[in-house]
Design a protein around this motif. Structure first.
Motif, PDB file in Angstrom:
ATOM      1  N   GLU A  75      -4.069  13.762  -1.477  1.00  0.00           N
ATOM      2  CA  GLU A  75      -5.534  13.729  -2.277  1.00  0.00           C
ATOM      3  C   GLU A  75      -5.525  15.239  -3.943  1.00  0.00           C
ATOM      4  O   GLU A  75      -4.972  15.942  -3.643  1.00  0.00           O
ATOM      5  CB  GLU A  75      -6.408  14.074  -1.389  1.00  0.00           C
ATOM      6  CG  GLU A  75      -6.918  13.374  -0.471  1.00  0.00           C
ATOM      7  CD  GLU A  75      -8.273  13.281   1.282  1.00  0.00           C
ATOM      8  OE1 GLU A  75      -8.806  12.924   0.987  1.00  0.00           O
ATOM      9  OE2 GLU A  75      -8.244  14.484   1.293  1.00  0.00           O
ATOM     10  N   HIS A 112      -3.444   4.743  -3.159  1.00  0.00           N
ATOM     11  CA  HIS A 112      -4.631   5.251  -1.250  1.00  0.00           C
ATOM     12  C   HIS A 112      -4.006   6.387  -2.096  1.00  0.00           C
ATOM     13  O   HIS A 112      -3.030   7.340  -1.557  1.00  0.00           O
ATOM     14  CB  HIS A 112      -4.566   4.944  -0.377  1.00  0.00           C
ATOM     15  CG  HIS A 112      -5.169   5.561   0.608  1.00  0.00           C
ATOM     16  ND1 HIS A 112      -6.778   4.880   0.681  1.00  0.00           N
ATOM     17  CD2 HIS A 112      -4.986   6.091   1.104  1.00  0.00           C
ATOM     18  CE1 HIS A 112      -7.700   5.686   1.211  1.00  0.00           C
ATOM     19  NE2 HIS A 112      -5.931   6.928   1.832  1.00  0.00           N
ATOM     20  N   VAL A 124       1.190  -1.004   0.283  1.00  0.00           N
ATOM     21  CA  VAL A 124       0.341   0.205   0.503  1.00  0.00           C
ATOM     22  C   VAL A 124       0.891   1.136   0.024  1.00  0.00           C
ATOM     23  O   VAL A 124       1.997   1.245   0.890  1.00  0.00           O
ATOM     24  CB  VAL A 124      -0.625   0.159   1.073  1.00  0.00           C
ATOM     25  CG1 VAL A 124      -1.981   1.152   1.266  1.00  0.00           C
ATOM     26  CG2 VAL A 124      -1.380  -0.874   1.298  1.00  0.00           C
ATOM     27  N   HIS A 156      -7.366   0.103   7.569  1.00  0.00           N
ATOM     28  CA  HIS A 156      -9.005  -0.205   6.567  1.00  0.00           C
ATOM     29  C   HIS A 156      -8.284  -1.510   6.505  1.00  0.00           C
ATOM     30  O   HIS A 156      -9.202  -2.126   6.716  1.00  0.00           O
ATOM     31  CB  HIS A 156      -9.554   0.873   5.654  1.00  0.00           C
ATOM     32  CG  HIS A 156     -10.269  -0.059   4.698  1.00  0.00           C
ATOM     33  ND1 HIS A 156     -11.239  -0.327   4.465  1.00  0.00           N
ATOM     34  CD2 HIS A 156      -9.615  -0.894   3.505  1.00  0.00           C
ATOM     35  CE1 HIS A 156     -11.970  -0.960   4.073  1.00  0.00           C
ATOM     36  NE2 HIS A 156     -10.639  -0.682   3.121  1.00  0.00           N
ATOM     37  N   HIS A 204      -2.179  -1.495  -3.550  1.00  0.00           N
ATOM     38  CA  HIS A 204      -2.649  -0.449  -3.670  1.00  0.00           C
ATOM     39  C   HIS A 204      -2.307   0.625  -3.320  1.00  0.00           C
ATOM     40  O   HIS A 204      -1.297   1.161  -3.110  1.00  0.00           O
ATOM     41  CB  HIS A 204      -3.774  -1.083  -3.041  1.00  0.00           C
ATOM     42  CG  HIS A 204      -4.794  -0.029  -2.272  1.00  0.00           C
ATOM     43  ND1 HIS A 204      -6.159  -0.245  -3.058  1.00  0.00           N
ATOM     44  CD2 HIS A 204      -4.995   1.248  -1.442  1.00  0.00           C
ATOM     45  CE1 HIS A 204      -6.797   0.538  -2.666  1.00  0.00           C
ATOM     46  NE2 HIS A 204      -6.551   1.476  -2.039  1.00  0.00           N
ATOM     47  N   ALA A 237       0.259   5.544  -0.145  1.00  0.00           N
ATOM     48  CA  ALA A 237      -0.584   6.424   0.127  1.00  0.00           C
ATOM     49  C   ALA A 237      -0.418   8.099  -0.903  1.00  0.00           C
ATOM     50  O   ALA A 237       1.357   8.275  -0.572  1.00  0.00           O
ATOM     51  CB  ALA A 237      -0.950   7.061   1.385  1.00  0.00           C
ATOM     52  N   VAL A 258      -2.651   7.753   4.959  1.00  0.00           N
ATOM     53  CA  VAL A 258      -1.807   6.587   5.153  1.00  0.00           C
ATOM     54  C   VAL A 258      -1.840   6.041   6.640  1.00  0.00           C
ATOM     55  O   VAL A 258      -2.295   4.566   6.394  1.00  0.00           O
ATOM     56  CB  VAL A 258       0.060   6.687   4.809  1.00  0.00           C
ATOM     57  CG1 VAL A 258       0.086   7.160   6.578  1.00  0.00           C
ATOM     58  CG2 VAL A 258       0.549   4.994   5.070  1.00  0.00           C
ATOM     59  N   ARG A 302      -5.035   5.838   7.985  1.00  0.00           N
ATOM     60  CA  ARG A 302      -6.487   5.777   7.458  1.00  0.00           C
ATOM     61  C   ARG A 302      -6.089   4.207   6.859  1.00  0.00           C
ATOM     62  O   ARG A 302      -7.247   3.678   6.874  1.00  0.00           O
ATOM     63  CB  ARG A 302      -7.465   6.292   7.060  1.00  0.00           C
ATOM     64  CG  ARG A 302      -7.411   7.972   8.377  1.00  0.00           C
ATOM     65  CD  ARG A 302      -9.082   8.690   8.480  1.00  0.00           C
ATOM     66  NE  ARG A 302      -9.510   9.461   9.501  1.00  0.00           N
ATOM     67  CZ  ARG A 302      -9.987  10.776   8.854  1.00  0.00           C
ATOM     68  NH1 ARG A 302     -10.628  10.513   8.125  1.00  0.00           N
ATOM     69  NH2 ARG A 302     -10.104  11.706  10.034  1.00  0.00           N
ATOM     70  N   ALA A 303      -6.313   4.617   5.888  1.00  0.00           N
ATOM     71  CA  ALA A 303      -5.286   2.963   4.412  1.00  0.00           C
ATOM     72  C   ALA A 303      -5.075   2.480   5.319  1.00  0.00           C
ATOM     73  O   ALA A 303      -5.577   0.975   4.888  1.00  0.00           O
ATOM     74  CB  ALA A 303      -4.480   3.777   3.476  1.00  0.00           C
TER      75      ALA A 303
END
Length: 290
Positions: A43, A85, A38, A95, A83, A40, A89, A91-92
């Protein structure tokens, strides 16, 4: 038989991040688990006007492909997913941790001269994860052996000792169980070593270690168990010293908080900021997991 859960690795391309990927790949390969990498990115709305969000995503995907190549070099044939995101990071990873065997990330301690907060991501992930969290430092080339675990006798610490014993049995390593009865100077009730109250505390901790060792020896008869009662050094310092040449350090956690006597905000916090070996923070058991 339940779903085979992956090891989820937060990968940022840093030296510690690469060490985390390699550590997770070795573990996943030996256990027959897949890996999910993962990464991140910020946004969309945070992209500078002069920049291209498409370029940000493309760079993230290329970084993850580099992580895939690292996994393949360590454990050929390992199933690796990726993945990207958009967002935070922590929160990712929180999850993904709901359906993971373990979350693995590199130590994010920064140079104090940078003025940045150190250990921020690893600390937050350790608190927010639903599964165990391993934090991996950059390897120092030292010869390492053994598993070290801290205990204070709480249910969470009992769980940590059991996890450490499983790791020792799986890897053929000795297990050291450590507790500290060193009393902080801020606790004004405390007597000096040799006083009646302090000696009672020492005896209580000796019994605690005896119970922990007996439980491990009953469940894992092939594991060689040693115990250490620290009387002069606080728990965090004693654990770090004991783990200086260890393969793995294990500490327990209390819900989304910390240890009772060995608080996440003190012992685990200090340990995660001063890693000398991969460190596993256990989590409360979640029912119906594979």
């Amino acid at each position: 038989m339940g779903e085979v859960l992956p090891l989820v690795v937060g990968f940022d391309g840093s030296p510690a991040g690469r060490a985390a990927v390699e550590w997770a790949a070795r573990r996943a390969g030996s256990l027959g688990r897949p890996v999910t990498l993962v990464h991140a990115v910020h946004e969309y709305w945070m992209t500078p006007q002069s920049g291209s969000y498409g370029a940000v995503i493309a760079a993230a995907r290329e970084l993850l492909e580099d992580g895939v190549r690292l996994c393949a070099a360590v454990a050929p044939g390992l199933l690796v997913r990726t993945h990207t995101h958009s967002g935070d990071v922590v929160r990712a990873l929180s999850h993904f941790s709901e359906a993971a065997e373990m979350v693995v990330l590199g130590s994010d301690k920064s140079d104090p001269a940078s003025g940045q907060l150190v250990g921020a991501v690893s600390q937050q992930v350790a608190v927010m994860s639903f599964c165990p969290v391993a934090v991996v430092p950059v390897p120092d080339g030292a010869e390492r052996s053994g598993v070290v675990v801290g205990t204070d006798g709480s249910p969470e610490a009992v769980q940590a000792v059991a996890s450490a014993a499983r790791e020792a049995a799986r890897t053929g390593q000795d297990l050291l169980i450590l507790t500290s009865c060193a009393v902080p100077s801020s606790e004004t009730w405390a007597e000096r070593p040799g006083g009646e109250a302090f000696e009672a505390l020492v005896e209580e901790h000796r019994r605690l270690l005896d119970r922990a060792a007996a439980a491990v020896e009953a469940a894992f008869p092939g594991v060689r168990v040693r115990v250490h009662l620290e009387t002069g050094e606080p728990a965090a310092e004693a654990l770090l010293r004991a783990a200086a040449t260890a393969q793995l350090l294990v500490v327990g956690s209390l819900g989304r908080g910390g240890l009772r006597r060995m608080m996440l905000g003190s012992v685990s916090h200090r340990v995660l900021l001063n890693l000398s070996c991969p460190t596993l923070v256990t989590r409360p058991a979640v029912p119906d997991r594979a």
